[in-house]
Design a protein around this motif. Structure first.
Motif, PDB file in Angstrom:
ATOM      1  N   GLU A 118       0.995  -1.223   0.091  1.00 15.24           N
ATOM      2  CA  GLU A 118       0.094   0.073   0.026  1.00 15.24           C
ATOM      3  C   GLU A 118       0.703   1.192  -0.004  1.00 15.24           C
ATOM      4  OE1 GLU A 118      -3.007  -0.139   3.256  1.00 15.24           O
ATOM      5  OE2 GLU A 118      -3.583  -2.185   2.563  1.00 15.24           O
ATOM      6  N   THR A 119       2.014   1.291  -0.613  1.00 16.69           N
ATOM      7  CA  THR A 119       3.025   2.293  -0.685  1.00 16.69           C
ATOM      8  C   THR A 119       2.308   3.463  -1.600  1.00 16.69           C
ATOM      9  OG1 THR A 119       4.866   0.736  -0.619  1.00 16.69           O
ATOM     10  CG2 THR A 119       5.200   2.947  -1.629  1.00 16.69           C
ATOM     11  N   GLU A 120       2.430   4.653  -1.029  1.00 15.63           N
ATOM     12  CA  GLU A 120       2.209   5.770  -1.670  1.00 15.63           C
ATOM     13  C   GLU A 120       3.119   6.869  -1.501  1.00 15.63           C
ATOM     14  OE1 GLU A 120      -1.991   7.342  -0.777  1.00 15.63           O
ATOM     15  OE2 GLU A 120      -2.752   5.214  -1.381  1.00 15.63           O
ATOM     16  N   ILE A 121       3.478   7.636  -2.700  1.00 14.66           N
ATOM     17  CA  ILE A 121       4.356   8.678  -2.450  1.00 14.66           C
ATOM     18  C   ILE A 121       3.613   9.889  -3.048  1.00 14.66           C
ATOM     19  CG2 ILE A 121       6.686   9.462  -3.279  1.00 14.66           C
ATOM     20  CD1 ILE A 121       7.616   6.449  -2.785  1.00 14.66           C
ATOM     21  N   GLY A 136       5.773   9.846   2.083  1.00 17.28           N
ATOM     22  CA  GLY A 136       5.424   8.423   1.588  1.00 17.28           C
ATOM     23  C   GLY A 136       4.853   7.650   2.749  1.00 17.28           C
ATOM     24  N   THR A 137       3.968   7.045   2.444  1.00 18.88           N
ATOM     25  CA  THR A 137       3.126   6.050   3.519  1.00 18.88           C
ATOM     26  C   THR A 137       3.128   4.486   2.891  1.00 18.88           C
ATOM     27  OG1 THR A 137       1.122   6.601   2.409  1.00 18.88           O
ATOM     28  CG2 THR A 137       1.648   7.817   3.965  1.00 18.88           C
ATOM     29  N   GLY A 138       2.917   3.769   3.812  1.00 20.76           N
ATOM     30  CA  GLY A 138       2.870   2.206   3.569  1.00 20.76           C
ATOM     31  C   GLY A 138       2.655   1.489   4.672  1.00 20.76           C
ATOM     32  N   VAL A 139       2.579   0.079   4.240  1.00 18.85           N
ATOM     33  CA  VAL A 139       2.210  -0.750   5.638  1.00 18.85           C
ATOM     34  C   VAL A 139       3.445  -1.926   5.562  1.00 18.85           C
ATOM     35  CG1 VAL A 139       0.784  -2.757   6.638  1.00 18.85           C
ATOM     36  CG2 VAL A 139      -0.147  -0.704   5.577  1.00 18.85           C
TER      37      VAL A 139
END
Length: 144
Positions: A118-121, A136-139
Motif C-alpha cells: 500500500e505504498t503511496e508517495i 510516503g506511506t505504506g504498511v
C-alpha cells in the motif's frame, strides 16, 4: 539652519540603512554555507526506540515496495509507515521519489519487514517547515 538639520538627518538615515544592509549581508553570508551543508532532512512516525535502531543497508535495499493491498491471510502487519523527506533550503533540489523510497525501506527494516505494501508517495509540496517536502506511506509486512 533648518536645512543643515535636515541634511544631517538624511545622512544619519543613510548611514543607518547602510549599516542594516551590511549586517543583513553579513548574517546571510554566515548562514548560507551552514544551511547548504545538508540538502535534506526527514521525519518518521516510528517510536523513538525504534528510530535509534541501526539498519543494515543491504537488508534495507532488498525490501520490496508495492502498491498492492495488505493481505491478512498471507501477511503479518508490523506497522504503518509515514515518512517525509524535506529540502533544507529553497536553494536545494527537491526531494526525490528514490529518497522517500529509501526512507520507507529503512523504517521497514527497523520493524523487521520484508515488504512495504500500500505504498503511496506524494508529489513535492511546500510545507510550513520546508520549501519542498515529499511524503510516503505504506504498511510494513512480513509473510506468515
Amino acid at each position: 539652519m533648518v536645512e543643515n538639520d535636515q541634511s544631517a538627518c538624511t545622512n544619519n538615515e543613510s548611514d543607518g540603512e547602510r549599516s542594516l544592509f551590511r549586517n543583513t549581508v553579513l548574517v546571510g553570508a554566515l548562514i548560507l554555507p551552514i544551511a547548504a551543508c545538508s540538502t535534506t532532512w526527514d521525519t518518521t512516525n516510528l517510536d523513538s526506540d525504534v528510530k535509534k535502531q541501526s539498519v543494515n543497508a543491504v537488508a534495507a535495499n532488498q525490501i520490496k515496495l508495492t502498491s498492492s493491498n495488505f493481505d491478512p491471510a498471507t501477511q503479518v502487519k508490523l506497522g504503518e509507515l509515514q515518512v517525509t523527506v524535506n529540502k533544507t533550503t529553497a536553494f536545494n533540489a527537491d526531494p526525490t521519489v528514490e529518497q522517500v523510497e529509501q526512507k520507507l525501506r529503512e523504517d521497514a527494516a527497523k520493524l523487521g519487514a520484508l515488504e512495504v505494501v500500500e505504498t503511496e508517495i506524494s508529489s513535492v509540496k511546500i510545507s510550513p517547515l520546508s520549501w519542498g517536502s515529499r511524503s510516503g506511506t505504506g504498511v510494513a509486512v512480513r509473510p506468515k
